[in-house]
Design an enzyme around this catalytic site. Structure first.
Site, PDB file in Angstrom:
ATOM      1  N   HIS A 154      65.824  49.362  31.014  1.00 49.75           N
ATOM      2  CA  HIS A 154      66.008  49.393  29.556  1.00 49.75           C
ATOM      3  C   HIS A 154      64.862  48.720  28.814  1.00 49.75           C
ATOM      4  O   HIS A 154      64.883  48.658  27.589  1.00 49.75           O
ATOM      5  CB  HIS A 154      67.356  48.764  29.176  1.00 49.75           C
ATOM      6  CG  HIS A 154      68.526  49.652  29.498  1.00 49.75           C
ATOM      7  ND1 HIS A 154      69.820  49.206  29.552  1.00 49.75           N
ATOM      8  CD2 HIS A 154      68.577  50.992  29.774  1.00 49.75           C
ATOM      9  CE1 HIS A 154      70.625  50.220  29.857  1.00 49.75           C
ATOM     10  NE2 HIS A 154      69.897  51.307  30.008  1.00 49.75           N
ATOM     11  N   TRP A 170      65.611  48.211  23.170  1.00 49.97           N
ATOM     12  CA  TRP A 170      65.970  46.892  23.692  1.00 49.97           C
ATOM     13  C   TRP A 170      64.853  45.880  23.460  1.00 49.97           C
ATOM     14  O   TRP A 170      65.081  44.678  23.500  1.00 49.97           O
ATOM     15  CB  TRP A 170      66.237  46.988  25.198  1.00 49.97           C
ATOM     16  CG  TRP A 170      67.514  47.667  25.533  1.00 49.97           C
ATOM     17  CD1 TRP A 170      68.718  47.062  25.787  1.00 49.97           C
ATOM     18  CD2 TRP A 170      67.760  49.081  25.661  1.00 49.97           C
ATOM     19  NE1 TRP A 170      69.674  48.018  26.056  1.00 49.97           N
ATOM     20  CE2 TRP A 170      69.117  49.249  25.995  1.00 49.97           C
ATOM     21  CE3 TRP A 170      66.968  50.220  25.515  1.00 49.97           C
ATOM     22  CZ2 TRP A 170      69.693  50.506  26.187  1.00 49.97           C
ATOM     23  CZ3 TRP A 170      67.539  51.463  25.705  1.00 49.97           C
ATOM     24  CH2 TRP A 170      68.880  51.599  26.033  1.00 49.97           C
ATOM     25  N   ASP A 200      74.636  45.334  29.103  1.00 48.70           N
ATOM     26  CA  ASP A 200      73.464  44.465  29.308  1.00 48.70           C
ATOM     27  C   ASP A 200      73.918  43.000  29.354  1.00 48.70           C
ATOM     28  O   ASP A 200      73.518  42.235  30.232  1.00 48.70           O
ATOM     29  CB  ASP A 200      72.447  44.615  28.158  1.00 48.70           C
ATOM     30  CG  ASP A 200      71.876  46.020  28.031  1.00 48.70           C
ATOM     31  OD1 ASP A 200      71.521  46.609  29.059  1.00 48.70           O
ATOM     32  OD2 ASP A 200      71.782  46.530  26.890  1.00 48.70           O
TER      33      ASP A 200
HETATM   34  C1  HEM Z   1      69.383  54.615  27.681  1.00 48.53           C
HETATM   35  C2  HEM Z   1      73.632  52.929  29.247  1.00 48.53           C
HETATM   36  C3  HEM Z   1      71.610  51.712  33.460  1.00 48.53           C
HETATM   37  C4  HEM Z   1      67.517  53.828  32.066  1.00 48.53           C
HETATM   38  C5  HEM Z   1      70.707  54.270  27.754  1.00 48.53           C
HETATM   39  C6  HEM Z   1      71.656  54.451  26.688  1.00 48.53           C
HETATM   40  C7  HEM Z   1      72.845  53.974  27.116  1.00 48.53           C
HETATM   41  C8  HEM Z   1      72.661  53.490  28.461  1.00 48.53           C
HETATM   42  C9  HEM Z   1      74.153  53.928  26.329  1.00 48.53           C
HETATM   43  C10 HEM Z   1      71.334  55.071  25.325  1.00 48.53           C
HETATM   44  C11 HEM Z   1      71.264  56.593  25.430  1.00 48.53           C
HETATM   45  C12 HEM Z   1      70.876  57.209  24.089  1.00 48.53           C
HETATM   46  O1  HEM Z   1      71.617  57.000  23.124  1.00 48.53           O
HETATM   47  O2  HEM Z   1      69.821  57.861  24.009  1.00 48.53           O
HETATM   48  C13 HEM Z   1      73.426  52.390  30.496  1.00 48.53           C
HETATM   49  C14 HEM Z   1      74.427  51.645  31.242  1.00 48.53           C
HETATM   50  C15 HEM Z   1      73.851  51.275  32.408  1.00 48.53           C
HETATM   51  C16 HEM Z   1      72.499  51.807  32.418  1.00 48.53           C
HETATM   52  C17 HEM Z   1      75.847  51.353  30.799  1.00 48.53           C
HETATM   53  C18 HEM Z   1      74.488  50.429  33.471  1.00 48.53           C
HETATM   54  C19 HEM Z   1      73.880  49.370  33.984  1.00 48.53           C
HETATM   55  C20 HEM Z   1      70.388  52.312  33.496  1.00 48.53           C
HETATM   56  C21 HEM Z   1      69.557  52.445  34.681  1.00 48.53           C
HETATM   57  C22 HEM Z   1      68.405  53.057  34.284  1.00 48.53           C
HETATM   58  C23 HEM Z   1      68.503  53.290  32.860  1.00 48.53           C
HETATM   59  C24 HEM Z   1      69.981  52.012  36.086  1.00 48.53           C
HETATM   60  C25 HEM Z   1      67.209  53.465  35.099  1.00 48.53           C
HETATM   61  C26 HEM Z   1      66.924  52.987  36.301  1.00 48.53           C
HETATM   62  C27 HEM Z   1      67.649  54.093  30.713  1.00 48.53           C
HETATM   63  C28 HEM Z   1      66.534  54.438  29.853  1.00 48.53           C
HETATM   64  C29 HEM Z   1      67.076  54.675  28.573  1.00 48.53           C
HETATM   65  C30 HEM Z   1      68.497  54.456  28.698  1.00 48.53           C
HETATM   66  C31 HEM Z   1      65.072  54.485  30.247  1.00 48.53           C
HETATM   67  C32 HEM Z   1      66.314  55.063  27.309  1.00 48.53           C
HETATM   68  C33 HEM Z   1      66.395  56.571  27.098  1.00 48.53           C
HETATM   69  C34 HEM Z   1      65.577  57.082  25.934  1.00 48.53           C
HETATM   70  O3  HEM Z   1      64.624  56.418  25.508  1.00 48.53           O
HETATM   71  O4  HEM Z   1      65.876  58.180  25.439  1.00 48.53           O
HETATM   72  N1  HEM Z   1      71.350  53.688  28.826  1.00 48.53           N
HETATM   73  N2  HEM Z   1      72.287  52.467  31.230  1.00 48.53           N
HETATM   74  N3  HEM Z   1      69.727  52.859  32.423  1.00 48.53           N
HETATM   75  N4  HEM Z   1      68.809  54.081  29.993  1.00 48.53           N
HETATM   76 FE1  HEM Z   1      70.525  53.216  30.597  1.00 48.53          FE
END
Ligand code: HEM
Length: 242
Positions: A154, A170, A200
């Site tokens: 994130h 973030w 988070d």
């Molecule tokens: C974005 C939840 C773990 C990579 C997001 C978003 C949520 C979320 C709600 C926003 C999506 C949007 O509105 O565009 C979670 C939860 C996790 C988690 C609950 C549990 C720990 C991860 C993991 C990765 C990751 C393990 C990669 C290894 C990303 C990235 C974005 C994102 C890079 C940004 C996407 C963008 O810029 O469009 N995540 N996430 N997340 N997540 Fe997670």
């Protein structure tokens, strides 16, 4: 040995990611393909099914059609690469381009077909805390330390109101992969314009996870080392190799 195909696709992905500044969504598309894996029955994983209905329409995947569509021109130019490899390669190229660690990458994932789509509910819910994160990530075969390291992704990108209901990045440098995510989530309340998801903040609920957040916040090299290992494991979950 990096194959000519991998070299060519990497170059095209890097040009695309630089042009569109789409590092975050490229990492998310790969994570949501791989993160459906269940070690209990071997279903899901990095197999490209995310592009098929019903998986493409699952709430957690909202907005990821943007990333998949951006990959289509590259797939058309290099039809020999599987979608499963293409999504995972897009993610490691995005992380490298953003200044993050080099993640060891193995080509050769086979694509699965639409009937192999996983049921809804395999990906984590951002409104929930550690017990839920454990249910979801343990099912993939990860441990607590890997949950903390992977959450550091994130550092890239942002949430979007129309996709998840959450809003904003973030960190103040969302196209740079560094350890700033850990510094930010340790703050009681988010800096103006920045985001703390409940999931988070969950990392601070358990003393061992909290200690690791603090380590990563002060030692970027350690974060990069642990992140690269956990990310490689994520990118190979459930993969069937050609
Ligand atoms: C974005 C939840 C773990 C990579 C997001 C978003 C949520 C979320 C709600 C926003 C999506 C949007 O509105 O565009 C979670 C939860 C996790 C988690 C609950 C549990 C720990 C991860 C993991 C990765 C990751 C393990 C990669 C290894 C990303 C990235 C974005 C994102 C890079 C940004 C996407 C963008 O810029 O469009 N995540 N996430 N997340 N997540 Fe997670």
């Amino acid at each position: 040995m990096v194959s000519d195909l991998e070299k060519a696709v990497r170059a095209d992905l890097q040009a695309l990611i630089k042009e569109k500044n789409c590092h975050g969504i490229m990492v998310r598309v790969a994570w949501h393909d791989a993160g459906t894996y269940s070690k209990e029955d071997g279903t899901g994983g990095a197999n490209g099914t995310q592009r098929f209905a019903p998986e493409s329409g699952h709430g957690a995947n909202a907005g990821l059609d943007i990333a998949r569509n951006m990959c289509e021109d590259i797939k058309a130019k290099h039809p020999e690469i599987s979608y499963a490899d293409l999504y995972q390669l897009a993610s490691v190229v995005a992380i490298e381009d953003a200044g993050g660690p080099v993640i060891p990458f193995r080509m050769g994932r086979k694509d699965a077909d639409a009937p192999q789509c996983t049921p809804d509910g395999r990906l984590p819910d951002a409104d929930k805390r550690m017990p839920h994160l454990r249910d979801i990530f343990y099912r993939m075969g990860f441990n607590d330390a890997e949950i903390v390291a992977l959450s550091g992704a994130h550092t890239l990108g942002a949430a979007h109101k129309d996709r998840s209901g959450f809003d904003g990045p973030w960190t103040s440098n969302p196209n740079t992969f560094d350890n700033s995510y850990f510094k930010e989530i340790m703050k009681e309340t988010p800096e103006s314009g920045l985001l703390h998801l409940p999931s988070d903040k969950a990392l601070l609920d358990e003393p061992e996870c909290k200690a690791l957040v603090e380590t990563y916040a002060s030692d970027q090299a350690k974060f990069f080392e642990d992140y690269a290992k956990a990310h490689q494991k994520l990118s190979e979950l459930g993969a069937v190799w050609a």
